[in-house]
Design a protein around this motif. Sequence first.
Motif, short mmCIF file in Angstrom:
data_model
loop_
_atom_site.label_atom_id
_atom_site.label_comp_id
_atom_site.label_asym_id
_atom_site.label_seq_id
_atom_site.Cartn_x
_atom_site.Cartn_y
_atom_site.Cartn_z
N LEU A 172 -46.06 36.73 -34.96
CA LEU A 172 -45.73 35.81 -36.04
C LEU A 172 -44.36 36.12 -36.64
N LEU A 173 -43.97 37.39 -36.65
CA LEU A 173 -42.64 37.75 -37.13
C LEU A 173 -41.57 37.08 -36.27
N GLU A 174 -41.75 37.09 -34.95
CA GLU A 174 -40.78 36.43 -34.06
C GLU A 174 -40.76 34.92 -34.27
N VAL A 175 -41.94 34.34 -34.52
CA VAL A 175 -42.00 32.90 -34.79
C VAL A 175 -41.19 32.59 -36.05
N LEU A 176 -41.35 33.41 -37.09
CA LEU A 176 -40.62 33.20 -38.33
C LEU A 176 -39.10 33.29 -38.10
N ARG A 177 -38.70 34.19 -37.22
CA ARG A 177 -37.27 34.37 -36.92
C ARG A 177 -36.70 33.26 -36.04
N SER A 178 -37.43 32.93 -34.98
CA SER A 178 -36.85 32.09 -33.93
C SER A 178 -37.39 30.66 -33.86
N GLY A 179 -38.57 30.43 -34.43
CA GLY A 179 -39.17 29.12 -34.28
C GLY A 179 -39.84 28.93 -32.93
N ARG A 180 -39.90 29.98 -32.13
CA ARG A 180 -40.57 29.92 -30.82
C ARG A 180 -41.94 30.56 -30.95
N PHE A 181 -42.96 29.88 -30.46
CA PHE A 181 -44.32 30.37 -30.51
C PHE A 181 -44.68 30.92 -29.14
N GLY A 182 -44.11 32.10 -28.84
CA GLY A 182 -44.31 32.68 -27.51
C GLY A 182 -43.81 31.70 -26.46
N PRO A 183 -44.62 31.44 -25.41
CA PRO A 183 -44.18 30.51 -24.36
C PRO A 183 -44.37 29.04 -24.72
N GLY A 213 -49.31 28.29 -58.56
CA GLY A 213 -50.14 29.32 -59.16
C GLY A 213 -50.98 30.12 -58.18
N GLU A 214 -50.79 29.89 -56.88
CA GLU A 214 -51.58 30.60 -55.88
C GLU A 214 -50.67 31.25 -54.86
N GLY A 215 -51.27 32.07 -54.00
CA GLY A 215 -50.51 32.74 -52.95
C GLY A 215 -50.45 31.91 -51.68
N LEU A 216 -50.02 32.54 -50.60
CA LEU A 216 -49.83 31.89 -49.30
C LEU A 216 -51.11 31.21 -48.83
N GLN A 217 -50.99 29.91 -48.52
CA GLN A 217 -52.15 29.17 -48.03
C GLN A 217 -51.82 28.21 -46.90
N MET A 218 -50.55 28.12 -46.50
CA MET A 218 -50.17 27.22 -45.41
C MET A 218 -49.03 27.84 -44.61
N ILE A 219 -49.14 27.76 -43.30
CA ILE A 219 -48.06 28.17 -42.41
C ILE A 219 -47.90 27.04 -41.40
N SER A 220 -46.68 26.52 -41.26
CA SER A 220 -46.47 25.45 -40.28
C SER A 220 -45.10 25.56 -39.62
N LEU A 221 -45.10 25.26 -38.34
CA LEU A 221 -43.87 25.19 -37.55
C LEU A 221 -43.72 23.76 -37.09
N TYR A 222 -42.67 23.11 -37.54
CA TYR A 222 -42.35 21.76 -37.08
C TYR A 222 -40.89 21.46 -37.40
N ARG A 223 -40.37 20.45 -36.76
CA ARG A 223 -38.99 20.02 -37.01
C ARG A 223 -38.97 18.52 -37.19
N GLY A 224 -39.66 18.06 -38.20
CA GLY A 224 -39.72 16.62 -38.46
C GLY A 224 -40.89 16.02 -37.71
N TYR A 225 -41.22 14.79 -38.06
CA TYR A 225 -42.34 14.10 -37.41
C TYR A 225 -41.82 12.85 -36.77
N PRO A 226 -42.08 12.62 -35.54
CA PRO A 226 -42.57 13.59 -34.58
C PRO A 226 -41.41 14.35 -33.96
N TYR A 227 -41.65 15.56 -33.53
CA TYR A 227 -40.61 16.33 -32.86
C TYR A 227 -40.48 15.85 -31.43
#
Length: 154
Positions: A6-17, A137-151
């Motif tokens: 997940l650290l690499e995803v945050l850096r690069s936007g690549r989700f493994g392969p 007022g809350e902590g982390l509750q969503m993680i998403s990788l996208y570049r507009g709809y639709p990519y």
Amino acid sequence: MIEVSLLEVLRSGRFGPIALGDSRTRLRHLLGNPDAYAITPSEDPRFEGIWLYGDLEFHFYDETDTVWMIYTDSFDVPSGGDAIGLDPWVLRWDMPIAEVRAALDDAGVGWEPNPSPPPDVESIQTIGDVQLGFPTGEGLQMISLYRGYPYRAP
């Protein structure tokens, strides 16, 4: 099983392969059948709008039948189920935004406030185009990788 940091995803936007714009056929080849399906526009599960692997949702755009977003909003510590060995780094449900920002800074991951977050959500965007959402007022509750709809792949 594929391995994803997940650290690499945050850096690069690549989700493994897996890349945004990949076909449903490629995703099935890499991960096998999903653990579950969501959104049922047809009676044929091959054409479901969302495939779920563990806590992760892979959203497909109907027109091109390709992945346009990878998303989760249902996790304690993010997991990819049996198909994805996901290293969640330090991220966990309800992690305070100040802690997330400090962790990103410590890891050298560039980020900025999301200029147009959803209503009632504070959001930050990493250099890899990952959105991290914190309802007011809350902590982390969503993680998403996208570049507009639709990519659409270049």
